[in-house]
Design an enzyme around this catalytic site. Structure first.
Site, short mmCIF file in Angstrom:
data_model
loop_
_atom_site.label_atom_id
_atom_site.label_comp_id
_atom_site.label_asym_id
_atom_site.label_seq_id
_atom_site.Cartn_x
_atom_site.Cartn_y
_atom_site.Cartn_z
N LYS A 1 21.10 44.88 50.28
CA LYS A 1 20.89 46.08 49.46
C LYS A 1 20.76 47.33 50.35
O LYS A 1 21.32 48.37 50.03
CB LYS A 1 19.62 45.95 48.60
N ARG B 1 11.65 45.26 39.71
CA ARG B 1 11.51 43.86 40.11
C ARG B 1 10.80 43.04 39.05
O ARG B 1 10.62 41.83 39.25
CB ARG B 1 10.71 43.79 41.40
N ARG C 1 17.12 39.19 60.94
CA ARG C 1 16.51 40.52 60.83
C ARG C 1 15.12 40.55 61.47
O ARG C 1 14.72 41.54 62.07
CB ARG C 1 16.41 40.90 59.34
N ARG D 1 9.66 43.03 61.06
CA ARG D 1 8.92 43.33 59.84
C ARG D 1 7.92 42.21 59.55
O ARG D 1 8.29 41.05 59.47
CB ARG D 1 9.89 43.43 58.65
N ARG E 1 8.08 35.79 49.19
CA ARG E 1 8.96 36.84 48.64
C ARG E 1 10.13 36.22 47.87
O ARG E 1 10.54 36.73 46.83
CB ARG E 1 9.48 37.73 49.78
P1 AMP Z 1 11.53 45.29 50.04
O1 AMP Z 1 11.73 46.03 51.31
O2 AMP Z 1 12.24 45.91 48.88
O3 AMP Z 1 11.83 43.82 50.16
O4 AMP Z 1 9.97 45.41 49.67
C1 AMP Z 1 8.97 44.99 50.56
C2 AMP Z 1 7.67 44.68 49.79
O5 AMP Z 1 7.23 45.85 49.09
C3 AMP Z 1 7.80 43.62 48.70
O6 AMP Z 1 7.70 42.31 49.21
C4 AMP Z 1 6.63 43.99 47.80
O7 AMP Z 1 5.39 43.61 48.36
C5 AMP Z 1 6.68 45.51 47.82
N1 AMP Z 1 7.59 46.04 46.78
C6 AMP Z 1 8.73 46.74 46.97
N2 AMP Z 1 9.30 47.08 45.80
C7 AMP Z 1 8.50 46.57 44.84
C8 AMP Z 1 8.56 46.56 43.43
N3 AMP Z 1 9.57 47.15 42.76
N4 AMP Z 1 7.56 45.92 42.75
C9 AMP Z 1 6.54 45.34 43.40
N5 AMP Z 1 6.43 45.29 44.74
C10 AMP Z 1 7.39 45.90 45.47
#
Ligand code: AMP
Length: 188
Positions: free
Chosen positions: A14, A89, A128, A134, A145
């Site tokens: 993404k 999400r 990654r 990260r 996740r």
């Molecule tokens: P990402 O980089 O999009 O994978 O997001 C990293 C982390 O941020 C996720 O594992 C969640 O803890 C939090 N997060 C990001 N977007 C959301 C969302 N839309 N709803 C809830 N938690 C989120």
């Protein structure tokens, strides 16, 4: 004005595809993951609230996530279009997004889901991890996740399918080919 949701499991590509789409279409990019990471890095009150949750790999509660998203939308009243990456999400997040768009006389025009298998996602994230370091890419957190994706986030797809806005793009293969396929859907 076109508003797009780019959808897929962690590691689906993404972020990579978002960068290309922003360059081509001038979207305002809203990545809730990036926003949360900014807050935790800068130790803001919001960052303090979500740090532990994020590090565990769990989803941040809807109430917090939706409020942050709304703030971001309000900061960009002149946007030509939004690209939502990592949001919505959950179904309540999708419903909130519909309501925000409607209140502005707009809508989500396209939802593009990147189709990537769980195995491929795990391989990519392992790679990654060595590059970006990260904290939430560590194996146990990654498991959480991926579980969050397949137990909660996946239910967002029928929400958009019912609205006739859902399209799927094969997310494995050449980055440029995947990008071309996304553009074909947007230009339809
Ligand atoms: P990402 O980089 O999009 O994978 O997001 C990293 C982390 O941020 C996720 O594992 C969640 O803890 C939090 N997060 C990001 N977007 C959301 C969302 N839309 N709803 C809830 N938690 C989120």
């Amino acid at each position: 004005m076109i508003n797009l949701v780019l959808f897929g499991p962690p590691g689906a590509g993404k972020g990579t595809q978002s960068e290309k789409l922003i360059q081509k279409y001038g979207f305002v990019h809203i990545s809730t993951g990036d926003l949360f990471r900014w807050h935790t890095k800068n130790d803001t009150p919001l960052g303090k609230r979500v740090k532990e949750i994020m590090n565990s790999g769990a989803l941040v509660p809807d109430e917090i996530t939706i409020a942050m998203l709304k703030e971001e939308l309000d900061k960009n009243p002149q946007a030509k279009g939004f690209l939502f990456d990592g949001f919505p999400r959950t179904v309540p997040q999708a419903e909130a997004l519909d309501a925000f768009m409607k209140a502005n006389g707009s809508a989500i025009h396209h939802v593009i889901a990147l189709n990537v298998t769980e195995e491929e996602v795990r391989t990519r994230i392992a790679k990654r991890r060595t590059i970006e370091n990260r904290a939430d890419d560590e194996e146990e957190k990654l498991n959480k996740r991926i579980t969050e994706y397949f137990t909660k986030t996946i239910h967002v797809l029928p929400h958009y399918e019912k609205q006739g806005r859902l399209n799927t793009v094969e997310g494995v293969g050449n980055i440029e080919d995947i990008f071309k396929n996304i553009c074909i859907l947007i230009n339809k």
